[in-house]
Design an enzyme around this catalytic site. Structure first.
Site, mmCIF file in Angstrom:
data_model
loop_
_atom_site.group_PDB
_atom_site.id
_atom_site.type_symbol
_atom_site.label_atom_id
_atom_site.label_comp_id
_atom_site.label_asym_id
_atom_site.label_seq_id
_atom_site.Cartn_x
_atom_site.Cartn_y
_atom_site.Cartn_z
ATOM 1 N N ALA A 92 38.933 32.105 44.523
ATOM 2 C CA ALA A 92 38.015 31.104 45.070
ATOM 3 C C ALA A 92 38.010 29.897 44.127
ATOM 4 O O ALA A 92 36.962 29.429 43.676
ATOM 5 C CB ALA A 92 36.610 31.678 45.273
ATOM 6 N N GLY A 132 37.125 23.308 38.465
ATOM 7 C CA GLY A 132 36.866 23.860 37.137
ATOM 8 C C GLY A 132 38.010 24.782 36.702
ATOM 9 O O GLY A 132 38.473 24.723 35.558
ATOM 10 N N HIS A 133 38.466 25.626 37.633
ATOM 11 C CA HIS A 133 39.588 26.517 37.291
ATOM 12 C C HIS A 133 40.852 25.700 37.026
ATOM 13 O O HIS A 133 41.623 26.017 36.120
ATOM 14 C CB HIS A 133 39.879 27.486 38.449
ATOM 15 C CG HIS A 133 38.755 28.437 38.753
ATOM 16 N ND1 HIS A 133 37.969 28.319 39.876
ATOM 17 C CD2 HIS A 133 38.302 29.517 38.077
ATOM 18 C CE1 HIS A 133 37.079 29.303 39.884
ATOM 19 N NE2 HIS A 133 37.257 30.040 38.811
ATOM 20 N N LYS A 181 30.738 27.593 31.363
ATOM 21 C CA LYS A 181 29.611 27.798 32.284
ATOM 22 C C LYS A 181 29.048 29.210 32.113
ATOM 23 O O LYS A 181 27.851 29.422 32.142
ATOM 24 C CB LYS A 181 30.011 27.575 33.735
ATOM 25 C CG LYS A 181 28.791 27.677 34.649
ATOM 26 C CD LYS A 181 29.081 27.375 36.061
ATOM 27 C CE LYS A 181 29.572 28.522 36.835
ATOM 28 N NZ LYS A 181 28.757 29.654 37.105
ATOM 29 N N GLN A 189 29.203 35.170 28.637
ATOM 30 C CA GLN A 189 30.476 35.876 28.861
ATOM 31 C C GLN A 189 31.513 35.463 27.814
ATOM 32 O O GLN A 189 32.234 36.305 27.264
ATOM 33 C CB GLN A 189 30.998 35.568 30.267
ATOM 34 C CG GLN A 189 32.460 35.961 30.478
ATOM 35 C CD GLN A 189 32.927 35.784 31.910
ATOM 36 O OE1 GLN A 189 32.631 36.602 32.736
ATOM 37 N NE2 GLN A 189 33.681 34.724 32.188
ATOM 38 N N SER A 223 30.977 26.206 40.739
ATOM 39 C CA SER A 223 30.987 27.674 40.775
ATOM 40 C C SER A 223 31.534 28.116 42.122
ATOM 41 O O SER A 223 31.253 27.475 43.147
ATOM 42 C CB SER A 223 29.558 28.201 40.617
ATOM 43 O OG SER A 223 29.494 29.558 41.001
ATOM 44 N N SER A 224 32.277 29.211 42.111
ATOM 45 C CA SER A 224 32.777 29.752 43.383
ATOM 46 C C SER A 224 31.616 30.157 44.285
ATOM 47 O O SER A 224 31.754 30.216 45.501
ATOM 48 C CB SER A 224 33.666 30.974 43.122
ATOM 49 O OG SER A 224 34.708 30.618 42.245
HETATM 50 O O1 PAF Z 1 34.532 34.539 34.910
HETATM 51 C C1 PAF Z 1 35.165 35.217 35.748
HETATM 52 O O2 PAF Z 1 35.680 34.694 36.737
HETATM 53 C C2 PAF Z 1 35.267 36.717 35.537
HETATM 54 O O3 PAF Z 1 34.127 37.237 34.960
HETATM 55 C C3 PAF Z 1 36.532 37.117 34.745
HETATM 56 C C4 PAF Z 1 36.475 36.571 33.325
HETATM 57 C C5 PAF Z 1 37.775 36.608 35.449
HETATM 58 C C6 PAF Z 1 36.620 38.650 34.645
HETATM 59 O O4 PAF Z 1 36.702 39.235 35.902
#
Ligand code: PAF
Length: 284
Positions: A35, A39-40, A153, A157, A189-190
């Protein structure tokens, strides 16, 4: 525009990356759940400057979703993702099946403390980071990248992954990249596709209230007082707040007053059925 190689199995990924490595090429990994948005794409751009080869993984990781969360409805847009990644010039896309990643009898999960138990996301998603750390460790072992990149973001994590890579001696340089935002400040964000039109109009208030609170703290207001005003504005816009806090940017420990350390304001709040998270630096 050349098409990325698409590999669906761990064995094929290993063959591809081993060939690059034996040719002396460095490898960068961009883990995603698909998705994909701008950002990606920015993560792939940063990685393409850093390493000779860039692999993007697309895997909606079931173990990081609690039973009441959105695993089954999480947006899956593989063809569109592939087109974006081809345009971005990545070398390979790794899109494994759940059965390849979690074969029958799978029984190992990384157990976390430190930033994973800071009392932010973990308070509301108690099993989330174990699922994230386990899948990211698997991806690091499978792809054996020189570097991997994650968006800021998901600030907690990123801290969890940095700590995990250091603690398990995984030889991967973990990079963080700035949050990409829509023109009105909403963090990309997705999950933003879940917002109704009316919610989408209210959504930027979260970031706006955070920026206003950060400005007050920078000009000397007490942290708790600035956060209280922000919480009131956010709630008035229809959000249910999970948390809005200022933490030490490195340890994520609670902070009562600024004392020269780098600080981060972090928030999670629900607007209708959509849960939004955001964070900003207090040092800018
Ligand atoms: O941030 C994400 O999209 C997920 O948490 C990740 C790091 C790909 C792990 O599934």
């Amino acid at each position: 525009m050349s098409q990325p190689a698409v590999v669906h199995t761990i064995a094929d990924l290993r063959r591809l990356t081993a060939a690059w490595r034996s040719a002396g090429e460095t490898i960068g990994l961009v883990p995603t759940m698909g998705a994909l948005h701008a950002g990606h794409v920015s993560l792939t751009q940063i990685m393409r400057q850093k390493t000779r080869r860039t692999v993007v993984s697309i895997f909606v990781n079931p173990t990081q979703f609690a039973p009441n969360e959105d695993f089954s409805k999480y947006p899956r847009t593989f063809e569109a993702d592939l087109a974006r990644l081809a345009a971005a010039g990545v070398d390979a896309v790794f899109n494994p099946s759940p059965a390849d990643m979690y074969p029958d009898g799978f029984s190992t999960t990384i157990s976390l403390s430190g930033p994973a138990t800071a009392g932010l996301e973990d308070r509301f998603r108690p099993t989330h980071f174990a699922g994230v750390a386990t899948i990211v460790a698997k991806l690091f072992i499978q792809a054996a990248p020189d570097a991997a990149i994650f968006g800021e973001k998901d600030f907690q994590q990123l801290a969890v992954i940095r700590r995990m890579a250091r603690d398990l001696d995984l030889p991967v340089e973990v990079l963080g990249a700035p949050t990409m935002r829509e023109a009105d400040g909403l963090a990309m964000s997705s999950r933003n596709v879940y917002l109704s039109d009316a919610e989408r109009r209210s959504a930027p208030i979260l970031n706006r209230a955070m920026r206003e609170a950060a400005a007050k703290i920078r000009s000397g207001a007490a942290i708790e007082q600035a956060l209280h005003a922000a919480r009131t504005a956010i709630a008035a816009a229809g959000f249910e707040i999970d948390y809005l806090e200022v933490r030490d940017a490195a340890s994520l420990a609670p902070v009562e007053k600024p004392d020269g350390r780098a600080l981060r304001m972090l928030a999670a709040a629900r607007l209708g059925k959509t849960r939004l998270i955001d964070n900003i630096s207090l040092d800018d």
